[in-house]
Design a protein around this motif. Structure first.
Motif, PDB file in Angstrom:
ATOM      1  N   LYS A 241     -16.929  -7.308   2.219  1.00 59.34           N
ATOM      2  CA  LYS A 241     -16.241  -8.296   1.392  1.00 59.34           C
ATOM      3  C   LYS A 241     -14.886  -7.763   0.920  1.00 59.34           C
ATOM      4  CE  LYS A 241     -20.651 -10.095  -0.344  1.00 59.34           C
ATOM      5  NZ  LYS A 241     -21.484 -10.325  -1.557  1.00 59.34           N
ATOM      6  N   ILE A 242     -13.935  -8.670   0.802  1.00 61.62           N
ATOM      7  CA  ILE A 242     -12.621  -8.293   0.292  1.00 61.62           C
ATOM      8  C   ILE A 242     -12.136  -9.346  -0.698  1.00 61.62           C
ATOM      9  CG2 ILE A 242     -11.515  -9.319   2.334  1.00 61.62           C
ATOM     10  CD1 ILE A 242      -9.246  -7.207   1.905  1.00 61.62           C
ATOM     11  N   ASN A 243     -11.736  -8.900  -1.869  1.00 60.02           N
ATOM     12  CA  ASN A 243     -11.305  -9.786  -2.949  1.00 60.02           C
ATOM     13  C   ASN A 243      -9.948 -10.405  -2.619  1.00 60.02           C
ATOM     14  OD1 ASN A 243     -10.205 -10.669  -5.603  1.00 60.02           O
ATOM     15  ND2 ASN A 243     -12.094  -9.743  -6.364  1.00 60.02           N
TER      16      ASN A 243
ATOM     17  N   ILE B 205      -3.744  -6.645  -2.955  1.00 61.65           N
ATOM     18  CA  ILE B 205      -2.284  -6.583  -3.074  1.00 61.65           C
ATOM     19  C   ILE B 205      -1.596  -6.231  -1.748  1.00 61.65           C
ATOM     20  CG2 ILE B 205      -2.383  -5.993  -5.512  1.00 61.65           C
ATOM     21  CD1 ILE B 205      -1.946  -3.069  -4.743  1.00 61.65           C
ATOM     22  N   SER B 206      -2.385  -6.150  -0.680  1.00 58.73           N
ATOM     23  CA  SER B 206      -1.847  -5.866   0.665  1.00 58.73           C
ATOM     24  C   SER B 206      -1.025  -4.576   0.706  1.00 58.73           C
ATOM     25  CB  SER B 206      -0.997  -7.051   1.160  1.00 58.73           C
ATOM     26  OG  SER B 206      -1.763  -8.232   1.238  1.00 58.73           O
ATOM     27  N   CYS B 207      -1.559  -3.524   0.119  1.00 62.15           N
ATOM     28  CA  CYS B 207      -0.858  -2.229   0.142  1.00 62.15           C
ATOM     29  C   CYS B 207      -0.957  -1.564   1.513  1.00 62.15           C
ATOM     30  CB  CYS B 207      -1.419  -1.300  -0.939  1.00 62.15           C
ATOM     31  SG  CYS B 207      -3.150  -0.844  -0.696  1.00 62.15           S
ATOM     32  N   LYS B 208      -1.875  -2.053   2.347  1.00 60.66           N
ATOM     33  CA  LYS B 208      -2.060  -1.625   3.738  1.00 60.66           C
ATOM     34  C   LYS B 208      -2.651  -0.235   3.901  1.00 60.66           C
ATOM     35  CE  LYS B 208       1.676  -4.612   5.386  1.00 60.66           C
ATOM     36  NZ  LYS B 208       2.886  -4.717   6.226  1.00 60.66           N
ATOM     37  N   ILE B 209      -3.129   0.367   2.819  1.00 59.25           N
ATOM     38  CA  ILE B 209      -3.781   1.680   2.919  1.00 59.25           C
ATOM     39  C   ILE B 209      -5.056   1.555   3.752  1.00 59.25           C
ATOM     40  CG2 ILE B 209      -4.978   3.483   1.618  1.00 59.25           C
ATOM     41  CD1 ILE B 209      -3.031   3.040  -0.645  1.00 59.25           C
ATOM     42  N   CYS B 210      -5.771   0.443   3.585  1.00 61.31           N
ATOM     43  CA  CYS B 210      -7.012   0.223   4.321  1.00 61.31           C
ATOM     44  C   CYS B 210      -6.773   0.190   5.829  1.00 61.31           C
ATOM     45  CB  CYS B 210      -7.688  -1.068   3.863  1.00 61.31           C
ATOM     46  SG  CYS B 210      -6.637  -2.543   3.963  1.00 61.31           S
TER      47      CYS B 210
ATOM     48  N   LYS C 260      -4.466   1.768   7.482  1.00 61.85           N
ATOM     49  CA  LYS C 260      -4.184   3.116   7.959  1.00 61.85           C
ATOM     50  C   LYS C 260      -5.456   3.929   8.149  1.00 61.85           C
ATOM     51  CE  LYS C 260       0.358   3.252   5.710  1.00 61.85           C
ATOM     52  NZ  LYS C 260       1.181   3.911   4.650  1.00 61.85           N
ATOM     53  N   LYS C 261      -6.483   3.617   7.355  1.00 62.90           N
ATOM     54  CA  LYS C 261      -7.724   4.377   7.408  1.00 62.90           C
ATOM     55  C   LYS C 261      -8.754   3.801   8.371  1.00 62.90           C
ATOM     56  CE  LYS C 261      -6.578   7.535   4.453  1.00 62.90           C
ATOM     57  NZ  LYS C 261      -6.476   8.965   4.865  1.00 62.90           N
ATOM     58  N   CYS C 262      -8.571   2.552   8.776  1.00 63.20           N
ATOM     59  CA  CYS C 262      -9.551   1.933   9.669  1.00 63.20           C
ATOM     60  C   CYS C 262      -9.475   2.544  11.069  1.00 63.20           C
ATOM     61  CB  CYS C 262      -9.314   0.424   9.764  1.00 63.20           C
ATOM     62  SG  CYS C 262     -10.465  -0.395  10.896  1.00 63.20           S
ATOM     63  N   PRO C 263     -10.591   3.066  11.597  1.00 64.79           N
ATOM     64  CA  PRO C 263     -10.586   3.675  12.922  1.00 64.79           C
ATOM     65  C   PRO C 263     -10.619   2.662  14.056  1.00 64.79           C
ATOM     66  CG  PRO C 263     -12.783   3.744  12.026  1.00 64.79           C
ATOM     67  CD  PRO C 263     -11.895   3.174  10.942  1.00 64.79           C
ATOM     68  N   MET C 264     -10.729   1.376  13.712  1.00 62.26           N
ATOM     69  CA  MET C 264     -10.880   0.339  14.729  1.00 62.26           C
ATOM     70  C   MET C 264      -9.660  -0.571  14.854  1.00 62.26           C
ATOM     71  SD  MET C 264     -13.778   1.202  15.868  1.00 62.26           S
ATOM     72  CE  MET C 264     -14.121  -0.149  16.978  1.00 62.26           C
ATOM     73  N   ASN C 265      -8.527  -0.132  14.332  1.00 62.31           N
ATOM     74  CA  ASN C 265      -7.278  -0.910  14.437  1.00 62.31           C
ATOM     75  C   ASN C 265      -7.376  -2.272  13.754  1.00 62.31           C
ATOM     76  OD1 ASN C 265      -5.593   0.882  15.681  1.00 62.31           O
ATOM     77  ND2 ASN C 265      -5.937   0.137  17.752  1.00 62.31           N
ATOM     78  N   ILE C 266      -8.136  -2.346  12.673  1.00 64.56           N
ATOM     79  CA  ILE C 266      -8.284  -3.587  11.923  1.00 64.56           C
ATOM     80  C   ILE C 266      -7.440  -3.502  10.652  1.00 64.56           C
ATOM     81  CG2 ILE C 266      -9.920  -5.066  10.670  1.00 64.56           C
ATOM     82  CD1 ILE C 266     -12.095  -4.045  12.580  1.00 64.56           C
ATOM     83  N   ALA C 267      -6.835  -4.604  10.267  1.00 66.65           N
ATOM     84  CA  ALA C 267      -6.070  -4.674   9.020  1.00 66.65           C
ATOM     85  C   ALA C 267      -6.883  -5.495   8.022  1.00 66.65           C
ATOM     86  CB  ALA C 267      -4.707  -5.305   9.263  1.00 66.65           C
ATOM     87  N   PRO C 268      -7.759  -4.875   7.243  1.00 71.25           N
ATOM     88  CA  PRO C 268      -8.652  -5.602   6.330  1.00 71.25           C
ATOM     89  C   PRO C 268      -7.930  -6.559   5.382  1.00 71.25           C
ATOM     90  CG  PRO C 268      -9.363  -3.333   6.527  1.00 71.25           C
ATOM     91  CD  PRO C 268      -8.031  -3.427   7.218  1.00 71.25           C
ATOM     92  N   TYR C 269      -6.754  -6.168   4.903  1.00 71.79           N
ATOM     93  CA  TYR C 269      -6.043  -7.005   3.930  1.00 71.79           C
ATOM     94  C   TYR C 269      -5.695  -8.384   4.491  1.00 71.79           C
ATOM     95  CZ  TYR C 269      -1.794  -5.711   6.487  1.00 71.79           C
ATOM     96  OH  TYR C 269      -0.849  -5.526   7.472  1.00 71.79           O
TER      97      TYR C 269
END
Length: 214
Positions: free
Chosen positions: A162-164, A168-173, A175-184
């Motif tokens: 889940k994502i609220n 704020i779309s800081c995009k840190i997530c 950078k850390k995702c190993p599957m090339n996904i942009a959670p934001y």
């Protein structure tokens, strides 16, 4: 249950190491690898997406716990997640595996050798590429993971991170995702609705606002 899950997430890579050692003793032990081959498909059919890949797979845990210590931790190239490349990998791997099993049919020792060789070679590929990308690079085009993603696309998933929508779309997530996904990018949906999400939770751990929940 949480204790078991934590223990597994910390030490399941040992299963891979034991597998490699036992396989050297007798190739027939290697046939148990079929469990890890079928499990991603089973979980996908159970509408859990690629949960197996990010939480249970011993080799995935090996990449997280061991390989990550010396990997580049660089975002993987989009080439590895392209449907064309993944399709080629699936066809090639299934052809080589099928041909090996067929030529050794009736010989458990020979079939075990096919399983062992496949696991060793693909694991080494993942380790080698991790020097240039992140430790989970293999998971981007793992044949069984790709098939699980395809099943997830065809069969409605009921297991999401889940994502609220206050993200704020800081995009840190990303950078850390190993599957090339942009959670934001999924904040308006409220869930990370991507078939390749392995539910590893790295995005949730790194979110500075705790807007992502596993």
């Amino acid at each position: 249950m949480n204790k078991i899950k934590n223990f597994w997430s910390n030490y399941s890579y040992i299963i891979l190491i034991v597998f490699l050692i036992l396989g050297l003793v007798d190739f027939r032990f290697s046939i148990v690898a079929i469990i890890c081959m079928l499990a991603p498909i089973v979980f996908a059919l159970m509408r859990k997406g690629r949960y197996w890949c990010g939480n249970i797979c011993p080799r995935g845990n090996f990449y997280d716990r061991v390989v990550s210590r010396f990997s580049n931790n660089k975002k993987s190239a989009k080439f590895f997640t392209s449907p064309y490349f993944r399709g080629i990998v699936i066809i090639f791997m299934f052809y080589m595996f099928g041909a090996g099993v067929y030529s050794n049919w009736g010989n458990l020792y020979g079939i075990g050798m096919v399983f062992y060789r496949m696991i060793v070679v693909t694991t080494l590929v993942g380790i080698s590429l991790s020097f240039f990308y992140n430790s989970r690079i293999w998971c981007n085009f793992c044949p069984m993971g790709s098939l699980a993603a395809l099943i997830t696309r065809l069969k409605k998933n009921n297991s999401y991170i889940k994502i609220n929508n206050s993200c704020i779309s800081c995009k840190i997530c990303e950078k850390k995702c190993p599957m090339n996904i942009a959670p934001y990018q999924y904040k308006d949906e409220g869930i990370i609705n991507n078939v390749d999400c392995i539910k590893c939770g790295k995005c949730a751990i790194t979110c500075p606002k705790n807007y992502i929940e596993v």
